[in-house]
Scaffold this active site. Structure first.
Site, PDB file in Angstrom:
ATOM      1  N   GLU A  20       0.998  -1.167   0.018  1.00 45.72           N
ATOM      2  CA  GLU A  20      -0.114  -0.189   0.039  1.00 45.72           C
ATOM      3  C   GLU A  20       0.845   1.351  -0.104  1.00 45.72           C
ATOM      4  OE1 GLU A  20      -3.332   0.593   2.940  1.00 45.72           O
ATOM      5  OE2 GLU A  20      -4.138  -1.515   2.501  1.00 45.72           O
ATOM      6  N   HIS A  74      -4.817   6.654  -0.266  1.00 45.39           N
ATOM      7  CA  HIS A  74      -3.748   5.587  -0.117  1.00 45.39           C
ATOM      8  C   HIS A  74      -4.447   4.371  -1.270  1.00 45.39           C
ATOM      9  CE1 HIS A  74      -6.892   4.125   2.797  1.00 45.39           C
ATOM     10  NE2 HIS A  74      -6.400   2.989   2.507  1.00 45.39           N
ATOM     11  N   HIS A  76      -5.009   0.125  -2.278  1.00 47.81           N
ATOM     12  CA  HIS A  76      -5.293  -0.950  -1.976  1.00 47.81           C
ATOM     13  C   HIS A  76      -5.086  -2.076  -3.270  1.00 47.81           C
ATOM     14  CE1 HIS A  76      -8.921   0.107   0.944  1.00 47.81           C
ATOM     15  NE2 HIS A  76      -8.116   0.370   1.477  1.00 47.81           N
ATOM     16  N   ASP A  87      -9.778   1.776   7.566  1.00 43.08           N
ATOM     17  CA  ASP A  87      -9.644   3.160   7.026  1.00 43.08           C
ATOM     18  C   ASP A  87     -10.820   4.065   7.815  1.00 43.08           C
ATOM     19  OD1 ASP A  87      -7.916   2.154   5.300  1.00 43.08           O
ATOM     20  OD2 ASP A  87      -9.384   2.026   3.653  1.00 43.08           O
TER      21      ASP A  87
HETATM   22 ZN   LIG Z   1      -7.245   1.132   3.182  1.00 44.64          ZN
END
Ligand SMILES: [Zn+2]
Length: 128
Positions: A20, A74, A76, A87
């Site tokens: 990530e 961010h 995935h 999250d």
């Molecule tokens: Zn996430």
């Protein structure tokens, strides 16, 4: 945000596969002016923790340039395409949370406003 901002985020998340990746969006009046990539301290394919030092530096830069924190992005790399339970739980700032998810080598980004343990989708707009 403009195409360059979009590309900058895309490039950053793509080059960290399978981990990530994360970063910040700064600007004013809901208009992005700067993408700031931040190291994922977790170095994990299923989790991100912004490097505290880089995050602090980024916040200082944003403030000294008279901008606001508008978003946090961010990735995935293996899905899901929406904000995960973690999250939502860990969302510490009232900003747009952009999730880059990858399905069969194709990246997409969706924006979410996370508040009171609830994520509602917001539209991301690319301007010229
Ligand atoms: Zn996430």
């Amino acid at each position: 945000m403009n195409k360059e901002h979009w590309q900058e985020m895309l490039h950053h998340v793509n080059r960290h596969i399978p981990l990530e990746a994360c970063g910040l969006l700064a600007g004013t009046d809901n208009r992005v002016e700067k993408v700031i990539v931040v190291r994922n301290q977790a170095q994990s394919p299923v989790q991100f923790v912004m490097d505290p030092y880089e995050q602090l530096k980024a916040f200082e830069w944003i403030e000294s340039n008279g901008l606001d924190l508008l978003g946090i992005f961010h990735s995935h790399p293996a899905g899901p395409e929406t904000a995960s339970a973690t999250d939502i739980l860990e969302a510490a700032y009232e900003v747009v949370h952009i999730i880059w998810s990858r399905i069969e080598d194709h990246w997409q980004a969706r924006g979410f406003w996370i508040k009171d343990s609830d994520a509602s989708e917001v539209r991301l707009r690319i301007i010229e």
